[in-house]
Design an enzyme around this catalytic site. Structure first.
Site, PDB file in Angstrom:
ATOM      1  N   ASN A  73       0.867  -1.176   0.000  1.00  0.00           N
ATOM      2  CA  ASN A  73       0.000   0.000   0.000  1.00  0.00           C
ATOM      3  C   ASN A  73       0.904   1.226   0.000  1.00  0.00           C
ATOM      4  OD1 ASN A  73      -1.836   2.013   0.425  1.00  0.00           O
ATOM      5  ND2 ASN A  73      -2.474   1.347   2.472  1.00  0.00           N
TER       6      ASN A  73
ATOM      7  N   LYS B  87       0.094   4.261  -0.428  1.00  0.00           N
ATOM      8  CA  LYS B  87      -0.572   5.466   0.089  1.00  0.00           C
ATOM      9  C   LYS B  87      -0.273   6.643  -0.854  1.00  0.00           C
ATOM     10  CE  LYS B  87      -0.399   3.374   4.599  1.00  0.00           C
ATOM     11  NZ  LYS B  87      -0.392   3.502   6.042  1.00  0.00           N
TER      12      LYS B  87
ATOM     13  N   HIS C  25      -9.858   1.343   4.339  1.00  0.00           N
ATOM     14  CA  HIS C  25      -8.604   1.533   5.078  1.00  0.00           C
ATOM     15  C   HIS C  25      -8.856   2.510   6.227  1.00  0.00           C
ATOM     16  CE1 HIS C  25      -4.541   2.716   6.114  1.00  0.00           C
ATOM     17  NE2 HIS C  25      -4.138   1.604   5.531  1.00  0.00           N
TER      18      HIS C  25
ATOM     19  N   GLU D 226      -7.243   4.887   7.369  1.00  0.00           N
ATOM     20  CA  GLU D 226      -6.982   6.309   7.068  1.00  0.00           C
ATOM     21  C   GLU D 226      -8.167   6.925   6.342  1.00  0.00           C
ATOM     22  OE1 GLU D 226      -3.160   5.707   5.233  1.00  0.00           O
ATOM     23  OE2 GLU D 226      -2.348   5.157   7.190  1.00  0.00           O
TER      24      GLU D 226
ATOM     25  N   GLU E 134      -6.165  -4.736  10.412  1.00  0.00           N
ATOM     26  CA  GLU E 134      -5.157  -3.708  10.646  1.00  0.00           C
ATOM     27  C   GLU E 134      -5.518  -2.919  11.907  1.00  0.00           C
ATOM     28  OE1 GLU E 134      -2.937  -2.600   6.787  1.00  0.00           O
ATOM     29  OE2 GLU E 134      -4.720  -1.362   6.893  1.00  0.00           O
TER      30      GLU E 134
ATOM     31  N   GLY F 246       1.765   2.386  10.779  1.00  0.00           N
ATOM     32  CA  GLY F 246       2.736   3.462  10.640  1.00  0.00           C
ATOM     33  C   GLY F 246       3.395   3.868  11.947  1.00  0.00           C
TER      34      GLY F 246
ATOM     35  N   SER G 251       2.668  -2.001  10.533  1.00  0.00           N
ATOM     36  CA  SER G 251       4.112  -2.052  10.835  1.00  0.00           C
ATOM     37  C   SER G 251       4.735  -3.412  10.506  1.00  0.00           C
ATOM     38  CB  SER G 251       4.366  -1.665  12.296  1.00  0.00           C
ATOM     39  OG  SER G 251       3.936  -0.344  12.546  1.00  0.00           O
TER      40      SER G 251
HETATM   41  P1  PGA Z   1       2.311   0.334   7.747  1.00  0.00           P
HETATM   42  O1  PGA Z   1       0.916   0.548   6.969  1.00  0.00           O
HETATM   43  O2  PGA Z   1       2.893  -0.969   7.235  1.00  0.00           O
HETATM   44  O3  PGA Z   1       3.160   1.522   7.385  1.00  0.00           O
HETATM   45  O4  PGA Z   1       2.000   0.273   9.193  1.00  0.00           O
HETATM   46  C1  PGA Z   1       0.029  -0.510   6.758  1.00  0.00           C
HETATM   47  C2  PGA Z   1      -1.231  -0.001   6.103  1.00  0.00           C
HETATM   48  O5  PGA Z   1      -1.649   1.115   6.389  1.00  0.00           O
HETATM   49  O6  PGA Z   1      -1.849  -0.710   5.278  1.00  0.00           O
END
Ligand code: PGA
Length: 244
Positions: free
Chosen positions: A7, A9, A93, A95, A161, A167, A206
């Site tokens: 991903n 982003k 997601h 976000e 998630e 993140g 992460s």
């Molecule tokens: P991350 O993001 O691996 O940076 O924690 C995962 C995601 O948002 O799908």
């Protein structure tokens, strides 16, 4: 089946995306039994799909609107994702739920729209830290999956998630992942009873080459949805090879 999805982003430009794909494809030979996907920003979908789909990788949109077209400034539709070379779409997601007001009601419509255009929905679910601290994790997951009672069954991938692990460098512990994935599986079995849909459950939050092997050893963890570590082709290729 194992699944590893990058991903990106809101990262990378076209030169960087091209360099990433060329570098990545030189680092592993795609193998049956492991699906590899990339979810680039919209402007890079065509470029990335032209480079990676001939090698058998999947390309995902990071979101998609439920309507096929119309006056929805700033949105993108499922047929437009398909036209740009996507085979799937990430939906829900955290976000998008957190910063753009994505609701479960809208997600049910988006899943149905994805199916209508033959796109594979990758539905993201997960609890916030406050919800976990309040002991509400499983109830939150149950609610987020309840939209499947409205959509009915269909091809689907799910990503667990935990919002507090995205993140942050703070990966969920093995026991937490085990409990959540087992619960998600039981809910999926309930919603999809009587159908033959196999729904892989990915973990996201992460994920790194250091943590992925342990995660893959947990029952019902079929792979990973990867943000930060997916921006480095060396690390992402390492994750793919760990999934083999
Ligand atoms: P991350 O993001 O691996 O940076 O924690 C995962 C995601 O948002 O799908």
């Amino acid at each position: 089946m194992r699944c590893v999805v990058a991903n990106w982003k809101m990262n990378l430009n076209s030169d960087e995306a091209r360099a990433f794909c060329e570098d990545l494809l030189g680092r592993f030979t795609p193998k049956s039994g492991t699906e590899v996907g990339i979810a680039p920003p919209y402007t890079l979908l065509r470029l990335v799909s032209d480079l990676v789909r001939p090698k058998g990788l999947k390309v995902f949109g990071q979101n998609g609107h439920a309507e096929a077209k119309g006056a929805f400034t700033g949105e993108i539709s499922m047929p437009q994702l398909l036209d740009a070379g996507c085979s799937g779409v990430i939906l829900g997601h955290s976000e998008r739920r957190q910063f753009f007001g994505e609701t479960d009601a809208a997600l049910a419509k988006k899943i149905k729209a994805a199916w209508q255009w033959n796109l594979l929905p990758l539905l993201c679910i997960g609890e916030t830290l406050a919800q976990r601290d309040a002991g509400q994790t499983l109830e939150v997951l149950r609610q987020q999956l309840f939209i499947l009672s409205e959509t009915g069954p269909g091809p689907l991938w799910v990503a667990y998630e935990p919002v507090w692990a995205i993140g942050t460098g703070r990966r969920a512990e093995a026991a937490q992942v085990r409990e959540a994935h087992a619960f998600i599986r039981s809910e999926l079995n309930r919603h999809l009873a009587g159908t033959d849909h196999q729904v892989p459950i990915l973990y996201g939050g992460s994920v790194t080459p250091e943590s992925f092997p342990e995660l893959l050893g947990i029952p019902e963890v079929a792979g990973g949805l990867v943000g930060g570590a997916s921006l480095d082709p060396r690390k992402f290729a390492e994750l793919v090879k760990q999934a083999y």
